[in-house]
Write an enzyme that holds these catalytic residues in place. Structure first.
Site, PDB file in Angstrom:
ATOM      1  N   CYS A   1      54.969  42.437 -34.619  1.00 44.32           N
ATOM      2  CA  CYS A   1      54.447  43.518 -33.773  1.00 44.32           C
ATOM      3  C   CYS A   1      53.939  42.937 -32.464  1.00 44.32           C
ATOM      4  CB  CYS A   1      53.350  44.300 -34.481  1.00 44.32           C
ATOM      5  SG  CYS A   1      51.722  43.530 -34.419  1.00 44.32           S
TER       6      CYS A   1
ATOM      7  N   LEU B   1      23.671  31.598 -26.181  1.00 38.66           N
ATOM      8  CA  LEU B   1      24.489  30.388 -26.043  1.00 38.66           C
ATOM      9  C   LEU B   1      25.951  30.780 -26.264  1.00 38.66           C
ATOM     10  CD1 LEU B   1      21.470  29.098 -26.992  1.00 38.66           C
ATOM     11  CD2 LEU B   1      22.860  27.155 -26.308  1.00 38.66           C
TER      12      LEU B   1
ATOM     13  N   PHE C   1      52.148  49.951 -40.789  1.00 41.82           N
ATOM     14  CA  PHE C   1      52.051  49.846 -42.248  1.00 41.82           C
ATOM     15  C   PHE C   1      51.778  51.184 -42.926  1.00 41.82           C
ATOM     16  CE2 PHE C   1      50.074  46.002 -40.304  1.00 41.82           C
ATOM     17  CZ  PHE C   1      51.187  45.193 -40.394  1.00 41.82           C
TER      18      PHE C   1
ATOM     19  N   GLU D   1      59.012  47.346 -47.704  1.00 43.84           N
ATOM     20  CA  GLU D   1      57.944  47.545 -48.672  1.00 43.84           C
ATOM     21  C   GLU D   1      57.953  46.625 -49.893  1.00 43.84           C
ATOM     22  OE1 GLU D   1      58.904  51.779 -48.873  1.00 43.84           O
ATOM     23  OE2 GLU D   1      56.856  52.159 -48.235  1.00 43.84           O
TER      24      GLU D   1
HETATM   25  C1  LIG Z   1      33.686  35.834 -36.581  1.00 47.75           C
HETATM   26  C2  LIG Z   1      32.535  34.939 -36.891  1.00 47.75           C
HETATM   27  C3  LIG Z   1      32.624  34.121 -38.007  1.00 47.75           C
HETATM   28  C4  LIG Z   1      31.556  33.296 -38.336  1.00 47.75           C
HETATM   29  N1  LIG Z   1      31.663  32.521 -39.445  1.00 47.75           N
HETATM   30  C5  LIG Z   1      30.609  31.737 -39.799  1.00 47.75           C
HETATM   31  C6  LIG Z   1      30.660  30.911 -40.941  1.00 47.75           C
HETATM   32  O1  LIG Z   1      31.656  30.864 -41.649  1.00 47.75           O
HETATM   33  N2  LIG Z   1      29.585  30.181 -41.269  1.00 47.75           N
HETATM   34  C7  LIG Z   1      28.452  30.201 -40.499  1.00 47.75           C
HETATM   35  O2  LIG Z   1      27.504  29.516 -40.799  1.00 47.75           O
HETATM   36  N3  LIG Z   1      28.379  30.955 -39.405  1.00 47.75           N
HETATM   37  C8  LIG Z   1      29.420  31.731 -39.038  1.00 47.75           C
HETATM   38  N4  LIG Z   1      29.334  32.500 -37.924  1.00 47.75           N
HETATM   39  C9  LIG Z   1      28.074  32.551 -37.217  1.00 47.75           C
HETATM   40  C10 LIG Z   1      28.039  31.579 -36.084  1.00 47.75           C
HETATM   41  O3  LIG Z   1      27.969  30.290 -36.558  1.00 47.75           O
HETATM   42  C11 LIG Z   1      26.793  31.877 -35.306  1.00 47.75           C
HETATM   43  O4  LIG Z   1      26.936  33.171 -34.783  1.00 47.75           O
HETATM   44  C12 LIG Z   1      26.626  30.903 -34.169  1.00 47.75           C
HETATM   45  O5  LIG Z   1      26.419  29.622 -34.645  1.00 47.75           O
HETATM   46  C13 LIG Z   1      25.455  31.299 -33.322  1.00 47.75           C
HETATM   47  O6  LIG Z   1      25.460  30.472 -32.201  1.00 47.75           O
HETATM   48  P1  LIG Z   1      25.517  31.075 -30.753  1.00 47.75           P
HETATM   49  O7  LIG Z   1      25.459  29.922 -29.820  1.00 47.75           O
HETATM   50  O8  LIG Z   1      26.688  31.963 -30.582  1.00 47.75           O
HETATM   51  O9  LIG Z   1      24.184  31.939 -30.738  1.00 47.75           O
HETATM   52  P2  LIG Z   1      23.772  33.174 -29.873  1.00 47.75           P
HETATM   53  O10 LIG Z   1      24.452  34.422 -30.359  1.00 47.75           O
HETATM   54  O11 LIG Z   1      23.980  32.869 -28.434  1.00 47.75           O
HETATM   55  O12 LIG Z   1      22.240  33.232 -30.213  1.00 47.75           O
HETATM   56  C14 LIG Z   1      21.814  33.517 -31.528  1.00 47.75           C
HETATM   57  C15 LIG Z   1      20.294  33.610 -31.627  1.00 47.75           C
HETATM   58  O13 LIG Z   1      19.724  32.319 -31.601  1.00 47.75           O
HETATM   59  C16 LIG Z   1      18.753  32.219 -30.587  1.00 47.75           C
HETATM   60  N5  LIG Z   1      18.864  30.863 -30.055  1.00 47.75           N
HETATM   61  C17 LIG Z   1      20.011  30.207 -29.813  1.00 47.75           C
HETATM   62  N6  LIG Z   1      19.749  28.970 -29.406  1.00 47.75           N
HETATM   63  C18 LIG Z   1      18.407  28.847 -29.384  1.00 47.75           C
HETATM   64  C19 LIG Z   1      17.525  27.795 -29.047  1.00 47.75           C
HETATM   65  N7  LIG Z   1      17.976  26.616 -28.665  1.00 47.75           N
HETATM   66  N8  LIG Z   1      16.205  28.003 -29.163  1.00 47.75           N
HETATM   67  C20 LIG Z   1      15.715  29.199 -29.575  1.00 47.75           C
HETATM   68  N9  LIG Z   1      16.505  30.231 -29.905  1.00 47.75           N
HETATM   69  C21 LIG Z   1      17.819  30.053 -29.803  1.00 47.75           C
HETATM   70  C22 LIG Z   1      19.103  33.295 -29.598  1.00 47.75           C
HETATM   71  O14 LIG Z   1      17.977  33.713 -28.900  1.00 47.75           O
HETATM   72  C23 LIG Z   1      19.647  34.378 -30.507  1.00 47.75           C
HETATM   73  O15 LIG Z   1      18.609  35.143 -31.032  1.00 47.75           O
HETATM   74  C24 LIG Z   1      30.395  33.299 -37.545  1.00 47.75           C
HETATM   75  C25 LIG Z   1      30.312  34.116 -36.420  1.00 47.75           C
HETATM   76  C26 LIG Z   1      31.367  34.924 -36.076  1.00 47.75           C
HETATM   77  C27 LIG Z   1      31.280  35.789 -34.869  1.00 47.75           C
HETATM   78  S1  FES Z   2      52.814  39.826 -35.291  1.00 46.39           S
HETATM   79 FE1  FES Z   2      50.877  39.125 -35.871  1.00 46.39          FE
HETATM   80  S2  FES Z   2      49.774  40.962 -36.129  1.00 46.39           S
HETATM   81 FE2  FES Z   2      51.744  41.654 -35.790  1.00 46.39          FE
END
Ligand SMILES: Cc1cc2nc3c(=O)[nH]c(=O)nc-3n(C[C@H](O)[C@H](O)[C@H](O)COP(=O)(O)OP(=O)(O)OC[C@H]3O[C@@H](n4cnc5c(N)ncnc54)[C@H](O)[C@@H]3O)c2cc1C
Ligand code: FES
Ligand code: FES
Length: 1235
Positions: free
Chosen positions: A91, A238, A726, A1172
């Site tokens: 797709c 972050l 689908f 299917e």
């Molecule tokens: C699709 C998806 C899958 C994921 N899968 C997993 C997984 O399998 N296992 C897992 O453990 N995690 C998983 N995560 C979570 C991911 O690890 C966390 O969202 C990520 O580590 C957060 O980091 P960030 O930099 O994006 O934080 P942000 O979203 O930027 O911040 C998160 C929070 O932390 C605070 N913060 C950040 N840094 C500091 C600092 N230095 N001091 C004080 N406060 C701070 C911020 O104020 C905020 O409140 C997943 C996330 C997504 C979106």
């Molecule tokens: S080709 Fe990957 S979602 Fe359709």
């Protein structure tokens, strides 16, 4: 406030980057970001998911999208070329994301290995291909691939060719020879001005002010601390993967979020990103694939389902906190997290660094996690454990245990740790039972824990400790030996993928005739470059508006009042529409059943998610925000029925014929979400004249609603392509079209509707949950004499296609078996849930699942092998009659079966499985082999029709229209192949622009594995045009335009008599799978899969449908689980809650073989319906898992006859294994229910 994705798509007009989940969970929006890094003095490249990346955080960065690396107008990038040529784009909706992930990998490592590729693509989901063709295309970048090696390294490190696996003539579905070479010198350079600016550094705080949000970006730590002092409530951004997802997913959170964010991404970009290297080698955990979410963010999110805290806490880590007033160090343990999402940090403090001490002699550390899916999934429970033993005596000096996912915060069983390390105890058997009972007592998991499965979670608490116990004991035994990583075997790459298909092209076939030859998807290249347009990629129509659905929050209620006043006062809001605004009929008729477009006040609402009204505004964000302000007052009504109500529908089963044994069982099979990558939507454009309207819509069936009261000849539906369907884009889109068209009609402006993932999952529903109850009589040799099966399906609140789906389940209830006395009844249960609808297989997978369950149980009860029981019951001979008296020849089916047994090495594998099971207590293996007979075509005969329009232009080019919609199944490519053969012109001279109701009216839905047959036949009947040259024909005044019509077979079923030729023909196949389960966690991995099938395809490139269908079936039967709250609200509404198979889930070894000399006189060029049937093969995993569980139960002295519902998730596997740990856990009321 703006994220990169919307900026790219709407402001810059770069629509190649796709939006599929909006929550960072699918990778469709992957782009490459490059920055100059001061510390390393180099430019670094990494991927981000644009849907979560706030635009302002990219200050100073360069962003490269799929359009930037190559195009059809200039030059393709090798990544784009190879994914297209390897048939890795169906797709096409996931393709740009896949391309960018791979491109970024190559920027960092031009000669990657397979593990690099696996890692790079781990965050990218594909719902169509089953991943194999994508990997096939990309592994050509691996070094030795240039020599044609499979890169798999199987067979003791030897090349596949040395091992004799290689059979290039059979395997190669595309040619490697003429690939564009990868030339890194041709890659885009990092903009020099950005580098100069980065080197200089601004030294200032950047300030970005939005409508509702201000973002401040400090350039050094001092500035950050000063800002934190001034705005203590402002969160830090972050990676934005925590904050971003909560804003995206729950608009209601917005007012609660502070208006000032402080972004660290400008300065301390890699804040904590290198900390992982400090971890001692004895610890391990899975890291999610996103490169730019930080460890600091992971900890500070204070979310117990994130994995790091438990292991870091077990490791005695400390956090260094910093504010304007100075720094302090605190131990990282449960006290840091007083509540969900809360930390002990003062508002003006930030986390500066994390210290992880090196491990010492005598320390043993392990981390565990169990998730719905092995990667790209939050853990259900995670744990970190460390024990320190006194050298020589093995006396426990200290023990640290931390669990995440068992409560709102990080949990440590302090009492248990204290008890165990007391009394100078040594590490040994006697502590185990004490520890387990103490843990049971101390770690309490509430039944209402978000995510449910509290019994399973509790069991994992014990199982993880037991695993830790075994791990430490084993390590102690080995002492100096290298520490092994027990989860490693579960992180695998695709090791062996064999495909064989018979020669489909005879030697006499001209080389110009493409039929039977591997042909790239006709839009493959456009899809890979991001040039392919989906409905939401169309440029804005002048003055266009946006519509957002307002849905019911009650399962069964009367609507007392709808108050739109607050919403209408919001800026940019144009109008609110509801039932009273529909100019025509608010009721949509479908085979004499009525479905309302908007809920009517008098009738009330019948499910959570029913459309009550729609908000129309100038932008989609404003429409969404305003829709949340519509206040609906309800009066709740009773009853609220959510589940298949079997009790009051129990049917008396009459005595059957004589038999030796008789058993009554049931099997429940949960529903499935389509999770097509492109969500549903359309653009309705009023033409301003004679009530004309154009709809640009993503549908499998261009249904035009009666809502406008305007005749169909004035409404034209255009479908370019769909990002997957689908079955989900047949019925539900009609209501969305009606709502959008009503909005366009009322405002006189173009209106765009684009459901976000959560709304799509809520409103459009999916595959029906089924319950099969059966009573079966059989002889001691396993021959089934009689079976009486009652199917109950949960139909949801309206009939939709539920009755037809039940028909199909009943028509497939014999599968491959001749059962002399077979009776089936089907009941569609009306419930207060969103109406279930068509889904690939259309009831077939459920019907087949129940009869296979019958066979499996007969085998288990009679102590025979399931294979033998299947064989003794199989149709035999040249002419057989199905239970609905349709004649067919089972020869090809039996050939598939025999070849599958032989190619999979079933017998020797069975012995290996038995040997393995006798030697292992906590890991078990199972093997299952199943045949399949699947009916192709609609059993409602009138649907079996197809039409096409072929226009030949004077320059010799050909334009084809047909009634089928392109959704990745390659229907256009197949139509081109047929047209090329028929008209004797090259495929490159033929073009298919779109599917359009103005050109081919009244088309049947592209479904029932019948699309190619119908369209191909319709195109084929254009023969009349071909003999003459175009110019001759033109000058002789012969029409160069012709329509073709294919009147399919008159299929029917007389339900009174229970007989009829329900199908056009049958496709056959057989499949064998072997799995291994971890009895302590419920984790499973597929060891081998062999599909033998008589599917025969017009173009062998469509082989990937077999794999894609199978992988979707793997999801249906083992992973994908929908959860509803006890009040009927769908809880799984996004990629982070609902898991479809990812690359990590596909089998380590997958062999697909097509049957040679399989004839099919019925369909075009001997093609066979492929769409299917392969999906059902996913059930082989279910039955293999069930056998493995039986082996575990048998070891524990438990009955091998036990219930197991589908999908066989980790939780179900674990709980079915039953042992001392599951027995310690008591049941209580659930968080979600089986519907
Ligand atoms: C699709 C998806 C899958 C994921 N899968 C997993 C997984 O399998 N296992 C897992 O453990 N995690 C998983 N995560 C979570 C991911 O690890 C966390 O969202 C990520 O580590 C957060 O980091 P960030 O930099 O994006 O934080 P942000 O979203 O930027 O911040 C998160 C929070 O932390 C605070 N913060 C950040 N840094 C500091 C600092 N230095 N001091 C004080 N406060 C701070 C911020 O104020 C905020 O409140 C997943 C996330 C997504 C979106
Ligand atoms: S080709 Fe990957 S979602 Fe359709
Ligand atoms: S990850 Fe961005 S749309 Fe799915």
């Amino acid at each position: 406030e703006e994220v990169l994705l919307s900026y790219l798509r709407r402001k810059v007009g770069l629509t190649g980057t796709k939006s599929a989940c909006g929550g960072g969970g699918c990778g469709a929006c992957t782009v490459m970001v490059s920055r100059y890094d001061h510390n390393q003095e180099t430019v670094i490249h990494y991927t981000v998911t644009a849907c979560l990346q706030p635009l302002v955080t990219l200050h100073g960065a360069a962003v490269v999208t799929v359009e930037g690396i190559g195009s059809t107008k200039t030059k393709l990038h090798p990544v784009q070329e190879r994914i297209a040529k390897a048939h890795g784009s169906q797709c096409g909706f996931c393709t740009p994301g896949m391309v960018m992930s791979m491109y970024t990998l190559l920027r960092n490592k031009p000669q990657p290995n397979m593990e690099d590729i696996r890692e790079a693509l781990a965050g990218n989901l594909c719902r169509c291909t089953g991943y194999r063709p994508i990997i096939d295309g990309f592994k050509t970048f691996c070094d030795s691939q240039s020599s044609g090696c499979c890169q798999n390294g199987t067979g003791g490190g030897k090349c596949c060719r040395e091992n004799g696996h290689d059979d290039s003539s059979e395997k190669e579905l595309f040619l490697h020879d003429n690939f564009l070479p990868l030339d890194p010198t041709q890659d885009l350079i990092f903009p020099p001005e950005l580098m100069i600016r980065a080197k200089q550094g601004s030294g200032e705080v950047l300030c970005f002010r939005g409508e509702r949000v201000t973002l401040l970006a400090p350039s050094d730590l001092l500035q950050l601390l000063e800002l934190k002092f001034q705005h203590p409530e402002a969160p830090l951004i972050l990676g934005n993967t925590t904050i971003g997802t909560s804003v995206q997913m729950d608009i209601g959170l917005l007012p609660k979020i502070r208006h000032i964010y402080i972004s660290c991404s400008c300065s301390s970009f890699f804040f904590f990103s290198s900390i992982l290297f400090l971890l001692p080698p004895s610890s391990f955990f899975l890291l999610h694939p996103f490169s730019k979410n930080t460890v600091g963010g992971n900890i500070m999110s204070a979310n117990p389902k994130y994995d790091l805290c438990s292991v870091l806490a077990a490791l005695d880590s400390t956090l260094k906190l910093c504010s304007k007033d100075g720094t302090r160090t605190v131990p990282l343990d449960d006290k840091v997290f007083p509540a969900f999402g809360k930390t002990i940090l003062r508002p003006d403090e930030v986390l500066l660094s994390l210290h992880v001490p090196f491990s010492k002699p005598g320390e043993y550390v392990a981390a565990f996690r169990q998730a719905q899916r092995r990667e790209l999934a939050f853990s259900i429970v995670n744990a970190g454990m460390k024990v320190t033993l006194q050298r020589d005596s093995n006396t426990i000096q200290s023990l640290r245990i931390f669990y995440g996912g068992v409560g709102p915060t990080l949990v440590t069983p302090a009492l248990t740790c204290q008890r165990i390390r007391g009394c100078s105890r040594s590490w040994g058997e006697d502590l185990l039972s004490e520890a387990c009972s103490s843990l049971t007592e101390e770690v309490r998991v509430s039944a209402s824990i978000p995510g449910g499965k509290h019994e399973y979670r509790k069991t994992l608490v014990l199982s993880f400790f037991y695993k830790f116990y075994m791990y430490v004991t084993e390590e102690m035994r080995k002492r100096e030996a290298t520490v092994s990583c027990s989860s490693y075997p579960y992180i695998f790459i695709l090791t062996i993928y064999l495909i064989s298909y018979p020669q489909l092209v005879s030697h006499s076939q001209p080389s110009t005739d493409p039929v039977g030859r591997p042909s790239m998807h006709c839009s493959g290249v456009e899809q890979a470059t991001g040039e392919a347009k989906y409905y939401d990629d169309l440029p804005p129509v002048h003055g266009e508006l946006f519509v957002h659905m307002v849905t019911s929050s009650r399962a069964h209620a009367r609507i007392i009042n709808i108050d739109s006043s607050q919403a209408l006062q919001m800026p940019g809001v144009v109008t609110f529409i509801s039932a009273t605004d529909v100019p025509g009929s608010n009721q949509r008729l479908w085979f004499n059943t009525v479905e309302e477009i908007f809920a009517e006040k008098e009738v009330g609402v019948l499910c959570v998610g029913q459309i009550i009204g729609a908000l129309v505004a100038e932008s989609r964000e404003r429409a969404r925000r305003a829709a949340a302000r519509i206040q609906v007052t309800y009066e709740d009504l009773q009853p609220v029925i959510l589940t298949i109500q079997v009790n009051f529908m129990k049917i008396k089963i009459n005595a059957l014929v004589q038999r030796d044994n008789q058993s009554v069982y049931e099997i429940y099979m949960g529903g499935q979400e389509h999770f097509y990558m492109e969500t549903q939507g359309l653009i309705a454009v009023p033409r301003g004249e004679s009530d004309e309207m154009d709809l640009y819509v993503g549908t499998q069936h261009a249904l035009v609603s009666q809502a406008l009261g305007i005749s169909s000849n004035k409404i034209t539906c255009h479908v370019k392509r769909l990002g997957g369907g689908f079955g989900g884009k047949i019925m539900k889109i009609a209501a969305l079209s009606a709502v959008t068209a009503v909005a366009a009609h009322k405002t006189g402006k173009a209106v765009r509707c684009c459901l976000d993932r959560g709304d799509d999952m809520l409103i459009t529903s999916g595959r029906h949950p089924f319950l099969g109850q059966y009573k079966v009589g059989y002889n001691s040799d396993g021959t089934i004499v009689a079976a009486d099966i009652t199917y109950y399906s949960n139909g949801g609140c309206t009939l939709d296609e539920s009755a037809f789906i039940m028909d199909k389940a009943l028509l497939h209830m014999d599968n491959a078996y001749r059962i002399p006395h077979l009776r089936g009844r089907g009941m569609v249960c009306r419930t207060h849930l969103p109406s279930y609808t068509a889904f690939r297989g259309f009831g077939g997978p459920q019907g087949l699942m129940v009869i296979e369950s019958v066979l499996h149980e007969v085998a288990v009860c009679s102590g025979l092998s399931p294979k033998k029981v299947r064989e003794v019951n199989m149709y035999q001979g040249d002419l057989c009659y199905t239970h609905h008296m349709q004649a067919f020849c089972p020869t090809d089916m039996l050939r598939c079966w025999d070849q599958c047994l032989q190619r999979s090495g079933y017998e020797s594998r069975l012995q290996d499985v038995q040997r393995f099971n006798s030697q292992n207590r906590w890991k078990k293996r199972g093997i299952a082999v199943l045949p399949q007979k699947f009916g192709v075509g609609f059993s409602k005969g009138f649907f079996n029709q197809g039409a096409a329009l072929v226009n030949i232009y004077k320059d010799g080019s050909v334009l084809v229209f047909h009634g089928g919609t392109e959704m990745g199944q390659g229907i256009h490519t197949k139509a081109l192949q047929v047209a090329s053969r028929v008209l004797k012109v090259p495929m490159s001279s033929i073009f298919i622009k779109e599917t359009c109701t103005g050109n081919v009216p009244n088309a049947s839905p592209s479904a029932a594995s019948f699309g190619t047959d119908a369209v191909g036949m319709a195109v084929k009947v254009q023969k009349a045009l071909c003999p003459r040259t175009v110019n001759e024909a033109y000058f002789e005044k012969i029409s160069l335009s012709a329509t073709g019509f294919f009147m399919g077979p008159p299929t029917y079923v007389d339900w009174e008599k229970g007989e009829g030729n329900a199908y056009y023909y049958f496709t056959f196949g057989a499949c064998c799978s072997e799995v291994e389960i971890d009895c302590l966690t419920g984790d499973h991995k597929v060891l081998q899969k062999c599909i033998n099938s008589s599917f025969l395809l017009i173009g062998s490139s469509f082989l990937s449908f077999v794999e894609g269908g199978f992988v979707q079936g793997l999801g249906l039967y083992t992973i994908e689980e929908l959860h509803f709250s006890p009040d009927g609200t769908l809880l799984t509404r996004g990629a982070s809650q609902y898991k479809i198979p990812a690359l990590c889930d596909v089998p380590t070894e997958l062999n697909v073989h097509l049957l040679a000399n399989a004839q099919n006189p019925h369909a075009i060029y001997m093609s066979k319906g492929i769409g299917e049937p392969p999906l059902f093969f996913g059930s082989t995993l279910f039955f293999a898992i069930k056998s493995a569980i039986a082996a575990a139960r048998s070891d524990g002295g438990l009955s091998t006859v036990f219930p197991l519902s589908s999908p066989a998730t980790a939780a179900r596997i674990r709980m079915a294994c039953e042992d001392q740990f599951t027995h310690m856990v008591c049941a209580s009321s659930p968080w979600s229910i089986d519907v």
